[in-house]
Design a protein around this motif. Structure first.
Motif, short mmCIF file in Angstrom:
data_model
loop_
_atom_site.label_atom_id
_atom_site.label_comp_id
_atom_site.label_asym_id
_atom_site.label_seq_id
_atom_site.Cartn_x
_atom_site.Cartn_y
_atom_site.Cartn_z
N ARG A 109 9.24 44.42 -16.39
CA ARG A 109 10.38 43.57 -16.79
C ARG A 109 11.46 43.51 -15.72
O ARG A 109 12.25 42.58 -15.68
N THR A 134 9.74 39.82 -22.61
CA THR A 134 10.53 40.41 -21.53
C THR A 134 10.82 39.38 -20.45
O THR A 134 11.84 39.45 -19.77
N ASP A 222 2.07 36.36 -13.10
CA ASP A 222 2.29 37.64 -13.78
C ASP A 222 0.91 38.29 -13.91
O ASP A 222 0.09 37.90 -14.74
N SER A 224 0.20 41.40 -14.73
CA SER A 224 0.21 42.67 -15.47
C SER A 224 -1.13 42.93 -16.15
O SER A 224 -1.64 44.05 -16.15
N LEU A 225 -1.71 41.88 -16.74
CA LEU A 225 -2.99 42.05 -17.46
C LEU A 225 -4.17 41.54 -16.63
O LEU A 225 -5.21 41.16 -17.18
N SER A 262 3.38 44.57 -13.94
CA SER A 262 3.74 45.85 -14.52
C SER A 262 2.65 46.82 -14.11
O SER A 262 1.50 46.67 -14.52
N ARG A 264 2.50 49.67 -15.18
CA ARG A 264 2.17 50.45 -16.38
C ARG A 264 0.83 49.96 -16.94
O ARG A 264 0.21 50.63 -17.74
N ARG A 410 -2.15 44.08 -33.41
CA ARG A 410 -2.82 44.40 -32.15
C ARG A 410 -3.17 45.88 -32.13
O ARG A 410 -2.28 46.73 -32.30
#
Ligand code: F0G
Length: 479
Positions: A109, A134, A222, A224-225, A262, A264, A410
């Motif tokens: 974020r 975010t 993005d 992140s995934l 991210s 993470r 989820r």
């Protein structure tokens, strides 16, 4: 990875690692689970780690690390400016993404905040395949707004479309043509979190990047995934099935102006990264990183995490490793579907998404089917999932309770954390819950509106106690 064929058993996802370090866990009794969810205000965000058997709230910052990552953490160079850790991670990013410039930040974020500060002005718009909280909060904070461009099938909960996260290219081009001057950038989310971890095809990403070039707008990925999305490109998009993951990443990355993620999620660590090729843009974003995150060679991240991400990014290029998350999710979804339990299809990345509006159709939208089902799943199993629906939905108008486009639960699958037997336990408990679904009741906020997704709620009746009593009756004990 080719799925391993079994001689006389049903195929199972196969772990491609051995476990070196473990963390003890326990299953709270059903009575403890009812007390815990009451104490937590029927909001799974408010449960504590000790209350849980399986923590499937998220895949963020909870993916298991390898022995090589733990080893690499010891060479972290804690130097305020000019750390050699920065240089090592920068080189790894250059090797994988072929981009020269890298800015570390403390998590995903923060990337979004830095990009919004750098490019979004009052009146700006950011088209995107789908929104993520975010990201859009930062855009709005800077005076802009977002436009969702998901293709028609994206919101169909049950579908066979392999790339539900694709852009509607016609809609995107119309926006770029009509509002090009106000477009801060186009945000491409690969894969799309809020519609069930659904991937976007590489061809669609390339077409979006092409449109961005045509209209002189920045393309921002993005990623992140991306780990799961890469697996789906490799296995579902014929044109790329013969390529290595590194080749696929290279094609994708070369088409994008800016990539952020991210760490993470991507890279099995905890942090965030913005990467790009343009020196002027880099200098522009760098001033915000230096002011808000930390000196630009660490940007608020610990150097130990940066070393772990460097090694984790290599794991992300390994087909065997990245196949496991999606294979676990596919296994969960298929077993649940076979038992008649409604899930989002096709199986995506990130986690298994249960369709609460079909699981508990008797619960009205204002009593939060997704949140109620998440609480019931915890009571039935000690597993914590996350509501994706009305509770999570941002309030546009403080007077009007918003309802999400979907009501999902989820069950995220943290990478390399849980085993197939733990998934089998969960499937068993979900089957029991489905057979007893009429016992599940609704929940209501205790706090005045507008609510936050982490606020407390309460059950509309004593349904949790009745569900627990049935559990005891059926299992003869309380585990
Ligand atoms: N982008 C996407 C697609 C995400 O899924 C997330 C986080 C972020 C950005 C923000 O990254 O958490 O490091 O600040 N998703 C988490 C989740 C919170 O549970 O799905 P972050």
């Amino acid at each position: 990875m080719e799925k391993v064929k079994y001689y006389n058993r049903k195929p199972l996802p196969l772990e491609m690692h051995k476990v070196c370090i473990v963390q003890k866990t326990r299953i709270p009794t059903v009575e403890e689970r009812v007390n815990a969810i009451r104490r937590a205000g029927f909001n799974t965000y408010r449960l504590e780690s000790d209350d849980l058997y399986l923590d499937m709230l998220t895949d963020s910052g909870v993916n298991a690390m390898t022995n090589e990552q733990l080893g690499a953490m010891m060479i972290g160079d804690d130097c305020y400016a000019g750390s050699s850790t920065y240089k090592r991670l920068k080189n790894k990013i250059k090797e994988i993404f072929n981009k020269d410039y890298f800015l570390p930040v403390h998590q995903g974020r923060a990337c979004e905040y830095m990009l919004a500060l750098s490019y979004v002005k009052p009146g700006s718009i950011v088209p995107m395949n789908f929104q993520f909280g975010t990201s859009v909060n930062k855009i709005r904070y800077c005076g802009g707004d977002y436009v969702i461009c998901i293709q028609e099938d994206g919101l169909n909960r049950q579908s066979s479309n392999p790339f539900k996260g694709d852009f509607d290219l016609v809609k995107l081009e119309r926006i770029l043509r009509e509002k090009g001057d106000n477009v801060a950038f186009v945000r491409i989310e690969a894969g799309t979190n809020l519609i069930g971890g659904q991937p976007i095809a590489l061809d669609n990403m390339l077409a979006v990047a092409e449109l961005c070039k045509k209209y002189g707008v920045l393309s921002v990925l993005d990623a992140s995934l991306l780990q799961d999305n890469l697996h789906f490109i490799k296995t579902r998009e014929n044109a790329y099935s013969g390529m290595s993951i590194r080749e696929i990443v290279r094609i994708m990355s070369d088409a994008m102006d800016i990539i952020y993620f991210s760490a993470r999620k991507l890279g099995f660590g905890r942090g965030g990264a913005i990467i790009l090729n343009d020196e002027t843009e880099f200098e522009h974003i760098k001033t915000f990183v230096a002011n808000f995150e930390g000196f630009p060679t660490f940007g608020g991240m610990s150097v130990k995490e940066m070393e772990a991400i460097r090694v984790g990014l290599d794991d992300t290029m390994d087909e065997d490793i990245i196949a496991q998350g999606p294979q676990f999710i596919e296994y969960l979804c298929t077993e649940l579907e076979d038992a008649g339990i409604p899930v989002v299809t096709p199986p995506g990345g990130l986690g298994c998404h249960i369709d609460a509006m079909k699981f508990v159709p008797h619960i009205k939208r204002d009593e939060f089917p997704g949140g109620s089902l998440a609480a019931a799943i915890y009571i039935a199993s000690g597993a914590r999932g996350m509501e994706r629906g009305g509770i999570d939905e941002p309030w546009e108008d403080p007077e009007v309770e918003p309802y999400g486009s979907m009501e999902l639960v989820r069950l995220a699958v943290p990478r390399r954390v849980y085993t197939v037997s733990q998934m089998n336990y969960l499937i068993d408990r979900l089957c029991w819950l489905y057979d007893n679904r009429e016992l599940i009741g609704g929940i209501k906020f205790e706090t005045p509106a507008p609510h936050n997704f982490y606020d407390a709620l309460n059950s509309v009746s004593d349904w949790p106690e009745r569900l627990a009593a049935k559990f005891r009756e059926d299992f003869g004990e309380s585990l």
